[in-house]
Design a protein around this motif. Structure first.
Motif, PDB file in Angstrom:
ATOM      1  N   LYS A 121      25.608  59.974 -59.981  1.00  0.00           N
ATOM      2  CA  LYS A 121      24.635  61.068 -59.930  1.00  0.00           C
ATOM      3  C   LYS A 121      23.239  60.539 -59.574  1.00  0.00           C
ATOM      4  O   LYS A 121      22.772  59.546 -60.123  1.00  0.00           O
ATOM      5  CB  LYS A 121      24.595  61.798 -61.271  1.00  0.00           C
ATOM      6  N   GLY A 122      22.601  61.232 -58.627  1.00  0.00           N
ATOM      7  CA  GLY A 122      21.237  60.899 -58.263  1.00  0.00           C
ATOM      8  C   GLY A 122      21.089  59.720 -57.329  1.00  0.00           C
ATOM      9  O   GLY A 122      19.969  59.229 -57.116  1.00  0.00           O
ATOM     10  N   VAL A 123      22.188  59.237 -56.767  1.00  0.00           N
ATOM     11  CA  VAL A 123      22.152  58.089 -55.854  1.00  0.00           C
ATOM     12  C   VAL A 123      22.746  58.502 -54.520  1.00  0.00           C
ATOM     13  O   VAL A 123      23.753  59.217 -54.475  1.00  0.00           O
ATOM     14  CB  VAL A 123      22.942  56.889 -56.432  1.00  0.00           C
ATOM     15  N   ASP A 124      22.128  58.077 -53.437  1.00  0.00           N
ATOM     16  CA  ASP A 124      22.653  58.351 -52.101  1.00  0.00           C
ATOM     17  C   ASP A 124      24.069  57.784 -52.008  1.00  0.00           C
ATOM     18  O   ASP A 124      24.265  56.582 -52.230  1.00  0.00           O
ATOM     19  CB  ASP A 124      21.754  57.685 -51.060  1.00  0.00           C
ATOM     20  N   PRO A 125      25.082  58.606 -51.675  1.00  0.00           N
ATOM     21  CA  PRO A 125      26.466  58.104 -51.599  1.00  0.00           C
ATOM     22  C   PRO A 125      26.644  56.880 -50.702  1.00  0.00           C
ATOM     23  O   PRO A 125      27.494  56.035 -50.981  1.00  0.00           O
ATOM     24  CB  PRO A 125      27.243  59.312 -51.066  1.00  0.00           C
ATOM     25  N   GLN A 126      25.842  56.779 -49.642  1.00  0.00           N
ATOM     26  CA  GLN A 126      25.944  55.611 -48.766  1.00  0.00           C
ATOM     27  C   GLN A 126      25.455  54.328 -49.438  1.00  0.00           C
ATOM     28  O   GLN A 126      25.669  53.228 -48.918  1.00  0.00           O
ATOM     29  CB  GLN A 126      25.151  55.858 -47.487  1.00  0.00           C
ATOM     30  N   GLU A 127      24.823  54.481 -50.597  1.00  0.00           N
ATOM     31  CA  GLU A 127      24.306  53.329 -51.339  1.00  0.00           C
ATOM     32  C   GLU A 127      25.081  53.063 -52.627  1.00  0.00           C
ATOM     33  O   GLU A 127      24.743  52.163 -53.382  1.00  0.00           O
ATOM     34  CB  GLU A 127      22.820  53.559 -51.675  1.00  0.00           C
ATOM     35  N   TRP A 128      26.109  53.866 -52.895  1.00  0.00           N
ATOM     36  CA  TRP A 128      26.824  53.741 -54.164  1.00  0.00           C
ATOM     37  C   TRP A 128      27.339  52.335 -54.419  1.00  0.00           C
ATOM     38  O   TRP A 128      27.249  51.824 -55.535  1.00  0.00           O
ATOM     39  CB  TRP A 128      27.985  54.745 -54.198  1.00  0.00           C
ATOM     40  N   HIS A 129      27.906  51.712 -53.380  1.00  0.00           N
ATOM     41  CA  HIS A 129      28.509  50.391 -53.570  1.00  0.00           C
ATOM     42  C   HIS A 129      27.478  49.325 -53.915  1.00  0.00           C
ATOM     43  O   HIS A 129      27.846  48.227 -54.371  1.00  0.00           O
ATOM     44  CB  HIS A 129      29.282  49.980 -52.315  1.00  0.00           C
ATOM     45  N   LYS A 130      26.198  49.635 -53.728  1.00  0.00           N
ATOM     46  CA  LYS A 130      25.138  48.688 -54.072  1.00  0.00           C
ATOM     47  C   LYS A 130      24.688  48.839 -55.526  1.00  0.00           C
ATOM     48  O   LYS A 130      23.975  47.972 -56.044  1.00  0.00           O
ATOM     49  CB  LYS A 130      23.943  48.881 -53.136  1.00  0.00           C
ATOM     50  N   HIS A 131      25.079  49.918 -56.156  1.00  0.00           N
ATOM     51  CA  HIS A 131      24.641  50.211 -57.524  1.00  0.00           C
ATOM     52  C   HIS A 131      25.770  50.139 -58.554  1.00  0.00           C
ATOM     53  O   HIS A 131      25.509  50.201 -59.757  1.00  0.00           O
ATOM     54  CB  HIS A 131      24.003  51.602 -57.578  1.00  0.00           C
ATOM     55  N   HIS A 132      26.996  50.049 -58.077  1.00  0.00           N
ATOM     56  CA  HIS A 132      28.143  50.013 -58.994  1.00  0.00           C
ATOM     57  C   HIS A 132      29.241  49.175 -58.343  1.00  0.00           C
ATOM     58  O   HIS A 132      29.411  49.196 -57.123  1.00  0.00           O
ATOM     59  CB  HIS A 132      28.655  51.436 -59.253  1.00  0.00           C
ATOM     60  N   THR A 133      29.988  48.425 -59.148  1.00  0.00           N
ATOM     61  CA  THR A 133      31.096  47.634 -58.606  1.00  0.00           C
ATOM     62  C   THR A 133      32.334  48.506 -58.504  1.00  0.00           C
ATOM     63  O   THR A 133      32.942  48.864 -59.521  1.00  0.00           O
ATOM     64  CB  THR A 133      31.389  46.410 -59.484  1.00  0.00           C
ATOM     65  N   TYR A 134      32.673  48.855 -57.271  1.00  0.00           N
ATOM     66  CA  TYR A 134      33.886  49.628 -57.003  1.00  0.00           C
ATOM     67  C   TYR A 134      35.002  48.670 -56.591  1.00  0.00           C
ATOM     68  O   TYR A 134      34.752  47.618 -55.985  1.00  0.00           O
ATOM     69  CB  TYR A 134      33.641  50.620 -55.865  1.00  0.00           C
ATOM     70  N   TYR A 135      36.233  49.062 -56.910  1.00  0.00           N
ATOM     71  CA  TYR A 135      37.389  48.252 -56.537  1.00  0.00           C
ATOM     72  C   TYR A 135      38.389  49.106 -55.760  1.00  0.00           C
ATOM     73  O   TYR A 135      38.565  50.291 -56.048  1.00  0.00           O
ATOM     74  CB  TYR A 135      38.097  47.696 -57.776  1.00  0.00           C
ATOM     75  N   ARG A 136      39.037  48.491 -54.800  1.00  0.00           N
ATOM     76  CA  ARG A 136      40.153  49.145 -54.124  1.00  0.00           C
ATOM     77  C   ARG A 136      41.404  48.296 -54.349  1.00  0.00           C
ATOM     78  O   ARG A 136      41.335  47.064 -54.452  1.00  0.00           O
ATOM     79  CB  ARG A 136      39.890  49.346 -52.634  1.00  0.00           C
ATOM     80  N   GLN A 137      42.517  48.952 -54.430  1.00  0.00           N
ATOM     81  CA  GLN A 137      43.778  48.256 -54.675  1.00  0.00           C
ATOM     82  C   GLN A 137      44.259  47.575 -53.405  1.00  0.00           C
ATOM     83  O   GLN A 137      44.193  48.138 -52.313  1.00  0.00           O
ATOM     84  CB  GLN A 137      44.836  49.237 -55.158  1.00  0.00           C
ATOM     85  N   VAL A 138      44.730  46.354 -53.535  1.00  0.00           N
ATOM     86  CA  VAL A 138      45.316  45.622 -52.413  1.00  0.00           C
ATOM     87  C   VAL A 138      46.565  44.906 -52.906  1.00  0.00           C
ATOM     88  O   VAL A 138      46.813  44.806 -54.105  1.00  0.00           O
ATOM     89  CB  VAL A 138      44.345  44.571 -51.821  1.00  0.00           C
ATOM     90  N   GLY A 139      47.324  44.410 -51.962  1.00  0.00           N
ATOM     91  CA  GLY A 139      48.421  43.536 -52.327  1.00  0.00           C
ATOM     92  C   GLY A 139      49.672  44.217 -52.821  1.00  0.00           C
ATOM     93  O   GLY A 139      50.093  45.243 -52.295  1.00  0.00           O
ATOM     94  N   MET A 140      50.240  43.663 -53.876  1.00  0.00           N
ATOM     95  CA  MET A 140      51.605  43.964 -54.271  1.00  0.00           C
ATOM     96  C   MET A 140      51.670  44.547 -55.680  1.00  0.00           C
ATOM     97  O   MET A 140      50.676  44.589 -56.386  1.00  0.00           O
ATOM     98  CB  MET A 140      52.418  42.658 -54.244  1.00  0.00           C
ATOM     99  N   TYR A 141      52.869  44.974 -56.040  1.00  0.00           N
ATOM    100  CA  TYR A 141      53.156  45.374 -57.417  1.00  0.00           C
ATOM    101  C   TYR A 141      54.092  44.348 -58.042  1.00  0.00           C
ATOM    102  O   TYR A 141      54.981  43.805 -57.374  1.00  0.00           O
ATOM    103  CB  TYR A 141      53.844  46.735 -57.477  1.00  0.00           C
ATOM    104  N   ALA A 142      53.896  44.118 -59.332  1.00  0.00           N
ATOM    105  CA  ALA A 142      54.850  43.342 -60.120  1.00  0.00           C
ATOM    106  C   ALA A 142      55.340  44.230 -61.247  1.00  0.00           C
ATOM    107  O   ALA A 142      54.569  44.990 -61.841  1.00  0.00           O
ATOM    108  CB  ALA A 142      54.203  42.083 -60.685  1.00  0.00           C
ATOM    109  N   TYR A 143      56.644  44.147 -61.524  1.00  0.00           N
ATOM    110  CA  TYR A 143      57.237  44.970 -62.576  1.00  0.00           C
ATOM    111  C   TYR A 143      58.031  44.069 -63.524  1.00  0.00           C
ATOM    112  O   TYR A 143      58.791  43.204 -63.065  1.00  0.00           O
ATOM    113  CB  TYR A 143      58.240  45.987 -62.018  1.00  0.00           C
ATOM    114  N   ARG A 144      57.896  44.282 -64.830  1.00  0.00           N
ATOM    115  CA  ARG A 144      58.835  43.659 -65.762  1.00  0.00           C
ATOM    116  C   ARG A 144      60.141  44.425 -65.619  1.00  0.00           C
ATOM    117  O   ARG A 144      60.138  45.655 -65.465  1.00  0.00           O
ATOM    118  CB  ARG A 144      58.297  43.729 -67.184  1.00  0.00           C
TER     119      ARG A 144
END
Length: 259
Positions: free
Chosen positions: A177-200
Motif C-alpha cells: 500500500k502506498g508504493v508505486d507497483p513498479q517499485e515494489w521489488h525494491k521495498h520488499h523481498t518477493y520470491y518466485r518458485q523455481v526448480g523441482m518438487y520433493a515428496y516424502r
C-alpha cells in the motif's frame, strides 16, 4: 534414499514429442537424464513415461525408464506410479491395485523433463533439505525486477519464519500500500518458485488421492491443493534459474547454455 524421477509425456498440446527433440546431437530427455545422474544425493534416476518410444530411447543410451498410465493428470501422479514400480509395488500401466510403500522415509524428487540444463547442484540443494521431517519441498529465488514480478506465468510464494510456504499465487503477494507497483521489488523481498518438487513417499501417496481444491482450480497451481489440505511445503533458496522448453521457439533461447 532419494530417487530422482523424470516425468516425460510424449503428447503435449503445444509441443508433441517434446522429450525426443534433438538439441545439438542429444535429445532433451537424454540431456535431462545425464544432468540428473550427476547429482550426488540421488540413489537412482528413473524416467517415467507414457510412450514406448521414449522408454526405448532412454534404454538405448543406458538409462532407466518405466511405463506409466497415459492419463495421469500431473507429473506428481506419474511420479507416484513410477515410485511404486521402483519399489516393486506395482506393474506399470496395467491397472494394478497398489499398496503403501514399505519405506515411508524415501524421498522422490520430481525433475522436470523439459529442463535440459537442470544443474546437478540445484538437485543436491533440494536433496539436502530432506531430513525425514520434511513432507514436501521446493525452491525459490528472489525477484529482482518488476517485469518478472508481474508475470502471471511465474508462481510467487510467501513463506513463514520457518521457510514453509503460506501461499502461492500468479498475482503479486503481498500488496504494498502506498508504493508505486513498479517499485515494489525494491521495498520488499518477493520470491518466485523455481526448480523441482520433493515428496516424502508417504506424503506423495496421500496427495495423489486428493481431489482438486478450490484454490488450485482458481490459480491453476497444483501445490495449493496440498496447502489447502494441511500439508507443509518447505522452501529453500537457490541461485539457479529454470530454463524450460514449452514451444519450438524456446529451443533457440536455450542454445547459448550448451557448452
Amino acid at each position: 534414499m532419494i530417487i530422482g524421477i523424470i516425468p516425460a509425456r510424449y503428447g503435449s498440446t503445444r509441443y508433441p514429442g517434446k522429450p525426443l527433440i534433438d538439441i545439438k546431437g542429444k535429445t532433451m530427455i537424454q540431456r535431462v537424464y545425464e544432468q540428473a545422474t550427476k547429482a550426488t544425493c540421488l540413489s537412482e534416476v528413473i524416467v517415467a513415461t507414457d510412450d514406448v518410444r521414449i522408454l526405448e530411447h532412454v534404454e538405448s543410451f543406458g538409462g532407466k525408464a518405466v511405463m506409466t498410465h497415459p492419463d495421469h493428470p500431473s507429473g506428481t501422479d506419474r511420479c507416484w506410479e513410477a515410485y511404486l514400480n521402483v519399489r516393486g509395488k506395482g506393474q506399470g500401466a496395467e491397472g494394478n491395485t497398489y499398496h503403501t510403500p514399505t519405506m515411508p522415509n524415501d524421498y522422490i524428487i520430481n525433475i522436470q523433463g523439459d529442463e535440459p540444463f537442470v544443474a546437478p547442484e540445484q538437485i543436491d540443494e533440494l536433496g539436502a533439505m530432506l531430513d525425514g521431517s520434511v513432507e514436501l519441498a521446493s525452491q525459490m529465488i528472489p525477484v529482482t525486477d518488476a517485469e518478472l514480478l508481474f508475470d502471471i506465468g511465474e508462481a510467487k510464494v510467501i513463506i513463514n519464519e520457518h521457510f514453509e510456504a503460506i501461499y502461492f499465487s500468479r498475482q503479486v503477494i503481498p500488496y504494498l500500500k502506498g508504493v508505486d507497483p513498479q517499485e515494489w521489488h525494491k521495498h520488499h523481498t518477493y520470491y518466485r518458485q523455481v526448480g523441482m518438487y520433493a515428496y516424502r513417499a508417504d506424503i506423495l501417496e496421500k496427495i495423489t488421492r486428493l481431489p482438486v481444491s478450490p484454490l488450485e482450480k482458481a490459480e491453476s497451481l497444483e501445490q495449493l491443493r496440498w496447502l489447502q489440505n494441511g500439508f507443509k511445503i518447505k522452501m529453500g533458496l537457490t541461485t539457479y534459474e529454470s530454463h524450460c522448453i514449452d514451444t519450438p521457439e524456446d529451443v533457440e533461447k536455450i542454445l547459448p547454455f550448451i557448452q
